[in-house]
Design a protein around this motif. Structure first.
Motif, PDB file in Angstrom:
ATOM      1  N   ALA A 133       0.780  -1.044  -0.013  1.00  0.00           N
ATOM      2  CA  ALA A 133      -0.034  -0.099  -0.213  1.00  0.00           C
ATOM      3  C   ALA A 133       0.820   1.257  -0.139  1.00  0.00           C
ATOM      4  CB  ALA A 133      -0.806  -0.105   1.314  1.00  0.00           C
ATOM      5  N   GLU A 134       1.872   1.093   1.092  1.00  0.00           N
ATOM      6  CA  GLU A 134       2.666   2.485   0.863  1.00  0.00           C
ATOM      7  C   GLU A 134       3.359   2.571  -0.381  1.00  0.00           C
ATOM      8  OE1 GLU A 134       6.458   3.948   3.616  1.00  0.00           O
ATOM      9  OE2 GLU A 134       5.580   2.156   4.148  1.00  0.00           O
ATOM     10  N   ALA A 135       3.937   1.506  -0.969  1.00  0.00           N
ATOM     11  CA  ALA A 135       4.722   1.497  -2.216  1.00  0.00           C
ATOM     12  C   ALA A 135       3.470   2.354  -3.417  1.00  0.00           C
ATOM     13  CB  ALA A 135       5.207   0.347  -2.708  1.00  0.00           C
ATOM     14  N   GLU A 136       2.449   1.658  -3.273  1.00  0.00           N
ATOM     15  CA  GLU A 136       1.501   2.047  -4.248  1.00  0.00           C
ATOM     16  C   GLU A 136       0.998   3.842  -3.941  1.00  0.00           C
ATOM     17  OE1 GLU A 136      -3.051   0.875  -5.807  1.00  0.00           O
ATOM     18  OE2 GLU A 136      -2.036  -0.186  -4.262  1.00  0.00           O
ATOM     19  N   ALA A 137       1.205   4.169  -2.713  1.00  0.00           N
ATOM     20  CA  ALA A 137       0.795   5.545  -2.472  1.00  0.00           C
ATOM     21  C   ALA A 137       1.842   6.424  -3.054  1.00  0.00           C
ATOM     22  CB  ALA A 137       0.712   5.726  -1.034  1.00  0.00           C
ATOM     23  N   ILE A 138       3.341   5.789  -2.633  1.00  0.00           N
ATOM     24  CA  ILE A 138       4.214   6.610  -3.358  1.00  0.00           C
ATOM     25  C   ILE A 138       4.379   6.696  -4.662  1.00  0.00           C
ATOM     26  CG2 ILE A 138       6.855   6.422  -3.364  1.00  0.00           C
ATOM     27  CD1 ILE A 138       6.948   5.329  -0.629  1.00  0.00           C
ATOM     28  N   LEU A 139       4.118   5.534  -5.375  1.00  0.00           N
ATOM     29  CA  LEU A 139       3.885   5.653  -6.948  1.00  0.00           C
ATOM     30  C   LEU A 139       2.923   6.695  -7.310  1.00  0.00           C
ATOM     31  CD1 LEU A 139       4.868   4.070  -9.317  1.00  0.00           C
ATOM     32  CD2 LEU A 139       3.194   2.418  -9.014  1.00  0.00           C
ATOM     33  N   LYS A 140       1.692   6.593  -6.763  1.00  0.00           N
ATOM     34  CA  LYS A 140       0.615   7.495  -7.237  1.00  0.00           C
ATOM     35  C   LYS A 140       1.243   8.832  -7.176  1.00  0.00           C
ATOM     36  CE  LYS A 140      -3.205   4.415  -6.433  1.00  0.00           C
ATOM     37  NZ  LYS A 140      -4.527   4.401  -5.998  1.00  0.00           N
ATOM     38  N   VAL A 141       1.970   9.179  -5.926  1.00  0.00           N
ATOM     39  CA  VAL A 141       2.510  10.510  -5.548  1.00  0.00           C
ATOM     40  C   VAL A 141       3.390  11.074  -6.674  1.00  0.00           C
ATOM     41  CG1 VAL A 141       3.704  11.980  -4.156  1.00  0.00           C
ATOM     42  CG2 VAL A 141       1.881  10.642  -3.214  1.00  0.00           C
ATOM     43  N   GLN A 142       4.359   9.905  -6.975  1.00  0.00           N
ATOM     44  CA  GLN A 142       5.279  10.306  -7.920  1.00  0.00           C
ATOM     45  C   GLN A 142       4.845  10.260  -9.343  1.00  0.00           C
ATOM     46  OE1 GLN A 142       8.394  10.860  -7.617  1.00  0.00           O
ATOM     47  NE2 GLN A 142       8.524  10.134  -5.184  1.00  0.00           N
ATOM     48  N   GLN A 143       3.517   9.733  -9.660  1.00  0.00           N
ATOM     49  CA  GLN A 143       2.723   9.801 -10.995  1.00  0.00           C
ATOM     50  C   GLN A 143       2.165  11.278 -11.197  1.00  0.00           C
ATOM     51  OE1 GLN A 143       3.151   7.339 -13.332  1.00  0.00           O
ATOM     52  NE2 GLN A 143       2.004   8.997 -14.603  1.00  0.00           N
ATOM     53  N   ALA A 144       1.767  11.471  -9.753  1.00  0.00           N
ATOM     54  CA  ALA A 144       1.132  12.792  -9.726  1.00  0.00           C
ATOM     55  C   ALA A 144       2.010  14.084  -9.922  1.00  0.00           C
ATOM     56  CB  ALA A 144       0.155  13.085  -8.507  1.00  0.00           C
ATOM     57  N   THR A 145       3.141  13.743  -9.275  1.00  0.00           N
ATOM     58  CA  THR A 145       4.165  14.604  -9.646  1.00  0.00           C
ATOM     59  C   THR A 145       4.744  14.819 -11.085  1.00  0.00           C
ATOM     60  OG1 THR A 145       5.018  14.375  -7.432  1.00  0.00           O
ATOM     61  CG2 THR A 145       6.564  15.646  -8.645  1.00  0.00           C
ATOM     62  N   ALA A 146       4.880  13.936 -11.613  1.00  0.00           N
ATOM     63  CA  ALA A 146       5.204  13.473 -13.104  1.00  0.00           C
ATOM     64  C   ALA A 146       4.087  14.263 -13.950  1.00  0.00           C
ATOM     65  CB  ALA A 146       5.460  12.316 -13.239  1.00  0.00           C
ATOM     66  N   ASP A 147       2.880  14.036 -13.626  1.00  0.00           N
ATOM     67  CA  ASP A 147       1.842  14.523 -14.490  1.00  0.00           C
ATOM     68  C   ASP A 147       1.574  15.925 -14.207  1.00  0.00           C
ATOM     69  OD1 ASP A 147       1.204  12.036 -15.184  1.00  0.00           O
ATOM     70  OD2 ASP A 147      -0.302  11.876 -13.761  1.00  0.00           O
ATOM     71  N   ALA A 148       2.200  16.379 -13.111  1.00  0.00           N
ATOM     72  CA  ALA A 148       2.141  18.089 -12.925  1.00  0.00           C
ATOM     73  C   ALA A 148       3.238  18.692 -13.559  1.00  0.00           C
ATOM     74  CB  ALA A 148       2.287  18.275 -11.406  1.00  0.00           C
ATOM     75  N   ILE A 149       4.380  18.006 -13.581  1.00  0.00           N
ATOM     76  CA  ILE A 149       5.569  18.632 -14.328  1.00  0.00           C
ATOM     77  C   ILE A 149       4.938  18.597 -16.017  1.00  0.00           C
ATOM     78  CG2 ILE A 149       7.946  17.925 -14.828  1.00  0.00           C
ATOM     79  CD1 ILE A 149       8.349  16.922 -12.067  1.00  0.00           C
ATOM     80  N   LYS A 150       4.538  17.397 -16.084  1.00  0.00           N
ATOM     81  CA  LYS A 150       4.219  17.548 -17.682  1.00  0.00           C
ATOM     82  C   LYS A 150       3.283  18.520 -18.353  1.00  0.00           C
ATOM     83  CE  LYS A 150       4.747  12.544 -18.337  1.00  0.00           C
ATOM     84  NZ  LYS A 150       3.867  11.222 -19.030  1.00  0.00           N
ATOM     85  N   LEU A 151       2.417  18.834 -17.182  1.00  0.00           N
ATOM     86  CA  LEU A 151       1.516  19.856 -17.410  1.00  0.00           C
ATOM     87  C   LEU A 151       2.188  21.284 -17.524  1.00  0.00           C
ATOM     88  CD1 LEU A 151      -1.599  18.936 -15.509  1.00  0.00           C
ATOM     89  CD2 LEU A 151      -1.526  18.929 -17.901  1.00  0.00           C
ATOM     90  N   LEU A 152       3.019  21.546 -16.728  1.00  0.00           N
ATOM     91  CA  LEU A 152       3.707  22.605 -16.412  1.00  0.00           C
ATOM     92  C   LEU A 152       4.741  22.862 -17.696  1.00  0.00           C
ATOM     93  CD1 LEU A 152       4.883  22.962 -12.822  1.00  0.00           C
ATOM     94  CD2 LEU A 152       3.281  24.418 -13.946  1.00  0.00           C
ATOM     95  N   ASN A 153       5.353  21.823 -18.144  1.00  0.00           N
ATOM     96  CA  ASN A 153       6.110  21.874 -19.392  1.00  0.00           C
ATOM     97  C   ASN A 153       5.490  22.001 -20.540  1.00  0.00           C
ATOM     98  OD1 ASN A 153       8.496  21.464 -17.845  1.00  0.00           O
ATOM     99  ND2 ASN A 153       8.308  19.023 -17.984  1.00  0.00           N
ATOM    100  N   ALA A 154       3.966  21.534 -20.533  1.00  0.00           N
ATOM    101  CA  ALA A 154       3.416  21.667 -21.684  1.00  0.00           C
ATOM    102  C   ALA A 154       2.619  23.081 -21.794  1.00  0.00           C
ATOM    103  CB  ALA A 154       2.006  20.820 -21.648  1.00  0.00           C
ATOM    104  N   ALA A 155       2.467  23.832 -20.387  1.00  0.00           N
ATOM    105  CA  ALA A 155       1.893  25.311 -20.204  1.00  0.00           C
ATOM    106  C   ALA A 155       3.084  26.205 -20.617  1.00  0.00           C
ATOM    107  CB  ALA A 155       1.242  25.520 -18.942  1.00  0.00           C
ATOM    108  N   ASP A 156       4.471  25.839 -20.878  1.00  0.00           N
ATOM    109  CA  ASP A 156       5.650  26.863 -20.966  1.00  0.00           C
ATOM    110  C   ASP A 156       5.261  27.945 -20.011  1.00  0.00           C
ATOM    111  OD1 ASP A 156       7.976  27.665 -21.945  1.00  0.00           O
ATOM    112  OD2 ASP A 156       6.905  28.371 -23.853  1.00  0.00           O
ATOM    113  N   PRO A 157       5.362  27.866 -18.826  1.00  0.00           N
ATOM    114  CA  PRO A 157       5.329  28.936 -17.796  1.00  0.00           C
ATOM    115  C   PRO A 157       6.585  29.998 -17.805  1.00  0.00           C
ATOM    116  CG  PRO A 157       5.947  26.908 -16.538  1.00  0.00           C
ATOM    117  CD  PRO A 157       5.800  26.761 -17.998  1.00  0.00           C
ATOM    118  N   GLY A 158       6.128  31.121 -17.565  1.00  0.00           N
ATOM    119  CA  GLY A 158       7.267  32.132 -17.451  1.00  0.00           C
ATOM    120  C   GLY A 158       8.098  32.043 -16.153  1.00  0.00           C
ATOM    121  N   ASP A 159       8.936  33.107 -16.181  1.00  0.00           N
ATOM    122  CA  ASP A 159       9.904  32.958 -14.885  1.00  0.00           C
ATOM    123  C   ASP A 159       9.348  33.526 -13.675  1.00  0.00           C
ATOM    124  OD1 ASP A 159      12.565  32.605 -13.914  1.00  0.00           O
ATOM    125  OD2 ASP A 159      12.479  34.710 -13.425  1.00  0.00           O
ATOM    126  N   ALA A 160       8.558  34.442 -14.157  1.00  0.00           N
ATOM    127  CA  ALA A 160       7.667  35.208 -12.814  1.00  0.00           C
ATOM    128  C   ALA A 160       6.746  34.055 -12.297  1.00  0.00           C
ATOM    129  CB  ALA A 160       6.980  36.351 -13.505  1.00  0.00           C
TER     130      ALA A 160
END
Length: 319
Positions: A240-267
């Motif tokens: 269960a812990e490994a699955e939770a960590i995996l889901k957190v990592q997956q969520a983080t990875a998805d957030a990073i992908k979204l940020l990269n896709a949005a091309d945010p500025g420095d500000a």
């Protein structure tokens, strides 16, 4: 018509002849034999069937049964080797095999056999002690049969079997034997009781042993099952812990992908970092290290706040 008396003697003679002829006709039944003499001398042995005897010349001297006979003699007093007098009752099974020898071999055959039996029995018992006589019936029977069969063979008699019907020792011997038998029965009873108690104790001990084994086996199985349950619980918790960590990592990875896709500025990035810093500052940490990028962003925010405050016409004048 008057009866002629001249024929009376002839009639009487005819009747007498008929009676004589009828009386000379013999029928021998099964398992029987007739011994016939002619003029006082042995003539023949008639077997089963129809036979005619010559009148006044032949005569049937003996009718013999060929069946096996059982002769029960009166108890005979005998003395053992150790001088104990006792009564022995014997039974003899015999059969006549030769009617001629039975008729002419001995006078009063049954009386002769009885006397021979008593003599033979005394001779045999006289060589045995009391205990041997009481326990050697088969030996006594076989020895007597052999001796009697050989002695009665010239008489046309075959002894098939001899049985000691009863052996009656003196009263004092009987009392002693009864006491001995009673003591023996009591001894056997004590042995059986002791053996029963022994077997009972063995069974109880075996039952306790099996119960202890079963209890130990049950405890072992319970411990194994408990350990197995704890192991499974830890495995499931880890999974269960490994699955939770995996889901957190997956969520983080998805957030990073979204940020990269949005091309945010420095500000925007600096602003998100400031929000993260704010969240960190709300914790219980006593010391916080602020990155240089965030420090500049904080200064920028403070300058902007000053400008906005100056340009606001509704704001109160500064002192």
């Amino acid at each position: 018509m008057p009866f002629n008396l001249t024929f009376l003697p002839i009639l009487i003679v005819v009747i007498l002849l008929l009676v004589i002829i009828v009386r000379c006709i013999y029928v021998v039944q099964q398992s029987r034999a007739f011994v016939v003499e002619r003029l006082g001398a042995f003539s023949a042995v008639w077997q089963v069937g129809l036979h005619f005897k010559i009148p006044f010349i032949e005569r049937v001297v003996k009718r013999v049964s060929l069946k096996e006979q059982v002769v029960d003699f009166a108890p005979q007093p005998v003395i053992t080797k150790d001088n104990v007098t006792m009564q022995i009752d014997t039974v003899i099974y015999l059969q006549i095999t030769d009617p001629k020898l039975y008729t002419y071999g001995v006078e009063h055959p049954m009386s002769a056999i009885e006397n021979l039996t008593a003599t033979t029995l005394r001779n045999i018992i006289g060589d045995l002690e009391l205990d041997q006589a009481l326990t050697s019936r088969d030996h006594i029977n076989a020895t007597m049969r052999s001796i009697l069969d050989e002695a009665t063979d010239p008489w046309g008699i075959k002894v098939n079997r001899v049985e000691l019907k009863s052996i009656i020792p003196p009263r004092e011997i009987q009392d002693a034997m009864e006491k001995q038998m009673k003591a023996e029965r009591e001894r056997r009873e004590a042995i059986l009781q002791a053996e029963g108690q022994k077997q009972s104790q063995i069974l109880v001990a075996e039952g306790e042993k099996q119960s202890a084994i079963l209890k130990a086996d049950a405890a072992k199985q319970a411990a194994i099952l408990q350990a197995e349950g704890q192991k499974q619980a830890r495995i499931m918790a880890a999974e269960a812990e490994a699955e939770a960590i995996l889901k957190v990592q997956q969520a983080t990875a998805d957030a990073i992908k979204l940020l990269n896709a949005a091309d945010p500025g420095d500000a925007v990035i600096k602003l998100r970092a400031l929000e993260a810093f704010k969240a960190a500052a709300d914790g219980k940490a006593t010391k916080i290290i602020i990155p240089s990028e965030i420090q500049s962003l904080a200064g920028l925010a403070a300058s902007a706040k000053t400008v906005f405050d100056t340009d606001d016409p509704t704001a109160a004048p500064r002192a």
